[in-house]
Design an enzyme around this catalytic site. Structure first.
Site, short mmCIF file in Angstrom:
data_model
loop_
_atom_site.label_atom_id
_atom_site.label_comp_id
_atom_site.label_asym_id
_atom_site.label_seq_id
_atom_site.Cartn_x
_atom_site.Cartn_y
_atom_site.Cartn_z
N HIS A 20 0.79 -1.25 -0.30
CA HIS A 20 0.02 -0.03 0.10
C HIS A 20 0.94 1.40 -0.06
O HIS A 20 0.53 2.25 0.51
CB HIS A 20 -1.05 0.09 1.10
CG HIS A 20 -2.07 -0.90 1.04
ND1 HIS A 20 -3.41 -0.61 0.85
CD2 HIS A 20 -2.05 -2.29 1.05
CE1 HIS A 20 -4.30 -1.65 0.57
NE2 HIS A 20 -3.40 -2.72 0.96
N ASP A 36 2.41 2.01 -3.13
CA ASP A 36 2.36 2.52 -4.61
C ASP A 36 1.54 3.70 -4.75
O ASP A 36 1.87 4.65 -5.38
CB ASP A 36 2.17 1.30 -5.57
CG ASP A 36 0.82 0.76 -5.41
OD1 ASP A 36 0.12 0.78 -4.30
OD2 ASP A 36 0.44 -0.08 -6.29
N SER A 82 -13.30 -16.96 -21.91
CA SER A 82 -12.29 -17.32 -21.25
C SER A 82 -12.56 -18.82 -21.19
O SER A 82 -13.56 -19.57 -21.13
CB SER A 82 -12.45 -16.96 -19.82
OG SER A 82 -11.62 -17.56 -18.98
N GLY A 106 -8.28 -13.78 -7.54
CA GLY A 106 -8.81 -13.47 -5.98
C GLY A 106 -7.83 -14.07 -4.90
O GLY A 106 -7.98 -13.86 -3.70
N GLY A 139 -4.75 -12.47 -4.37
CA GLY A 139 -3.98 -11.29 -4.20
C GLY A 139 -2.47 -11.60 -4.87
O GLY A 139 -1.56 -11.00 -4.55
N LEU A 140 -2.60 -12.23 -6.27
CA LEU A 140 -1.19 -12.38 -6.94
C LEU A 140 -1.46 -11.69 -8.23
O LEU A 140 -0.50 -11.89 -9.03
CB LEU A 140 -1.04 -14.01 -7.10
CG LEU A 140 -0.92 -14.80 -5.84
CD1 LEU A 140 -0.76 -16.06 -6.31
CD2 LEU A 140 0.42 -14.41 -5.29
N SER A 141 -2.57 -10.76 -8.19
CA SER A 141 -2.32 -9.85 -9.26
C SER A 141 -2.99 -10.52 -10.55
O SER A 141 -2.19 -10.03 -11.59
CB SER A 141 -1.39 -8.86 -9.38
OG SER A 141 -1.91 -7.53 -9.94
N SER A 142 -3.81 -11.44 -10.57
CA SER A 142 -4.25 -11.98 -11.80
C SER A 142 -4.84 -10.92 -12.69
O SER A 142 -5.03 -11.15 -14.11
CB SER A 142 -5.33 -13.10 -11.43
OG SER A 142 -6.56 -12.45 -10.87
N ASP A 190 1.50 -3.24 -9.41
CA ASP A 190 1.28 -4.84 -10.34
C ASP A 190 1.43 -4.76 -11.77
O ASP A 190 2.23 -5.68 -12.46
CB ASP A 190 -0.21 -5.33 -9.99
CG ASP A 190 -0.67 -5.28 -8.66
OD1 ASP A 190 0.40 -5.16 -7.86
OD2 ASP A 190 -1.70 -5.36 -8.25
#
Ligand code: GLA
Length: 383
Positions: free
Chosen positions: A39, A41, A72, A126, A128-131, A176
Site C-alpha cells: 500500500h 504505491d 475464457s 482472488g 492477491g497475486l494480481s491475476s 502490479d
C-alpha cells in the site's frame, strides 16, 4: 516444451476450435508477488515486487468488422461489444478487464478493428497475486503489437492500470502492472512509484539452496475491495492533514507528532514501510538474511497492527512458516486474505508446507495451497 508453451499451444487450439480460424498470436503476462512495500504505491512510495513464473495467456486475432469479443477457457461469460460502444460502464465482470485494456489504449478513437480474444490463466484469481494485472497487461501488449503501436512498457503498464481504475472501478496503484511489464528473471524490481523509475535487485538464485514459497490461504474476505479503497482514502486524508503531496513526503516525526488515532496508524505504516523497502534492498544486496527476516517481521507487524490488512489466517501462515525454518515471511499484496511469501532453505520446503497444512487443519480452515516460485520475466509474445 515448458508449461507455458504447452498452455499456449492448447489455447491456440481452443481458439481455432471455437472461432474457426487460428489466432494471430498468443501473449502472456505474469502475476506478481511483492516482497516489500505494501500500500505504498498509491502513496508515491517504493515497492519491491517480482514477476511470478505463472502467467495469464491471451490468444488474439483481428476481425473484419468492429466487434470486440472475449471468452475464457476458465470462467463462464462471453462479452461482445462494438468498438464504438466501448466506454466505462459498458461491460462488467472479468471481460471489463479485457475490454478495459483496449479502451485504455484508445481503441475506439483510433478506429482499430474488432478483435476476438480468448483467455486462460495459471494465476489463481482472488489470491492477491494480481491475476487482474496479468490479464490487462497481456491484452495491452497483444493489442499494441497487433495495431503496430510501439509505446514503451511503462506506458503500456499505465494503460493497463487505467483499465482497472477507470473501467473496472478498482482504485489500485501502479505496482502490479509495472511488475507484469518489467519483471526480470531471478530479480525483484525496486520501483519508485512517483518517477516510475526502477532497478533490478538480484534475488537468491537456483544454486543458492534457498527457495521462495508462496502460501495461498485461499481466504478472500468479503470486505477486501471496500477495505482497500478505505485505506487509500485514509492515506489521502492523512497526507492532507500533514500538508504534503503524498505520504511519501511525510516524516515519521511529523506523523507521530501531528496525527492522532487512525490517521497516525495508517500514515505510520506507509512511512515506515517505504523505509523498509530501502533496508530490505540493502539486506538483499549484502546477503544479510537475518536482517531481511527482521524487516519482514516488522512489515508483518505493521500490516497487522497499524494498517490492519492482515487477518488471522495470514498471521497463522506467517508464524507457522517462521517456526518451520523460514528466514523471512510476510503477507503480500492488498491484504484481507490472499497469500504469504517466504524465503527459506529449499530443504525446509516440504516440512514448512506440511506444517502450514496441519496448522490450518487443526483450526478447521480450508486447506491452503503452497507452491515454490521463481522470479520471472515480464509480459511477452509466446507464439
Ligand atoms: C493491490 C494493488 C496494488 C497495491 C497492493 C498493495 O495489489 O493492485 O496497486 O496497492 O494491492 O501493496
Amino acid at each position: 516444451m515448458n508449461d507455458r508453451d504447452a498452455l499456449a499451444a492448447r489455447l491456440a487450439t481452443e481458439f481455432r476450435a471455437r472461432l474457426g480460424r487460428p489466432p494471430a498470436g498468443v501473449w502472456a503476462a505474469p502475476g506478481r508477488v511483492n516482497l516489500m512495500g505494501e500500500h505504498t504505491d498509491y502513496n508515491d512510495g517504493l515497492v519491491l515486487p517480482f514477476a511470478l513464473d505463472s502467467a495469464t495467456l491471451v490468444a488474439v486475432a483481428p476481425r473484419d468488422d468492429d466487434l470486440l469479443t472475449c471468452l475464457s477457457l476458465d470462467r463462464p461469460g462471453v462479452a461482445a461489444l462494438r468498438t464504438g460502444d466501448l466506454r466505462p460502464g459498458a461491460v462488467t465482470g472479468w471481460p471489463a478487464y479485457v475490454l478495459g485494456a483496449l479502451w485504455a489504449l484508445g481503441w475506439p478513437q483510433a478506429r482499430q478493428p474488432g478483435l476476438d480474444i480468448v483467455v486462460t490463466s495459471q494465476v489463481p484469481p482472488g489470491a492477491g497475486l494480481s491475476s487482474s494485472a496479468a490479464l490487462t497487461c497481456a491484452v495491452t501488449l497483444a493489442a499494441a503489437e497487433l495495431a503496430g503501436l510501439e509505446p514503451d512498457r511503462t506506458t503500456l503498464a499505465a494503460a493497463a492500470r487505467r483499465a482497472e481504475t477507470d473501467m473496472v472501478g478498482a482504485p489500485v496503484g501502479i505496482m502490479d502492472q509495472m511488475a507484469a511489464m518489467h519483471g526480470q528473471t531471478d530479480h525483484a524490481l525496486l520501483l519508485d512509484c512517483r518517477s516510475l523509475t526502477f532497478e533490478p535487485v538480484p534475488l537468491p538464485g537456483q544454486d543458492s539452496g534457498l527457495a521462495l514459497l508462496v502460501v495461498d490461504t485461499r481466504i478472500s474476505h468479503a470486505h477486501a475491495d471496500g477495505g482497500y479503497a478505505q485505506r487509500r482514502t485514509a492515506c489521502e486524508d492523512a497526507a492532507r492533514t500533514l500538508g504534503v503531496q503524498a505520504l511519501r513526503d511525510a516524516t515519521l516525526t511529523a506523523v507521530e507528532t501531528t496525527l492522532v488515532g487512525e490517521q497516525r496508524r495508517i500514515a505510520r505504516h506507509v512511512v515506515t514501510e517505504i523505509e523498509r523497502v530501502r533496508t530490505a534492498v540493502t539486506a538483499l544486496r549484502h546477503n544479510d538474511l537475518t536482517g531481511l527476516g527482521e524487516i519482514f517481521a516488522a512489515s508483518q507487524a505493521s500490516m497487522r497492527d497499524d494498517f490492519r490488512i492482515s487477518c488471522p489466517e495470514l498471521d497463522l501462515a506467517v508464524d507457522t512458516l517462521l517456526d518451520a525454518g523460514a528466514l523471512a515471511a510476510r503477507m503480500t499484496g492488498g491484504g484481507f486474505g490472499g497469500c504469504t511469501i517466504a524465503l527459506l532453505p529449499d530443504a525446509a520446503v516440504p516440512t514448512a508446507t506440511t506444517a502450514v497444512t496441519a496448522a490450518f487443519k487443526t483450526r478447521g480452515l480450508t486447506p491452503p495451497r503452497a507452491f515454490k516460485t521463481r522470479p520471472s520475466h515480464g509480459a511477452t509474445r509466446v507464439c
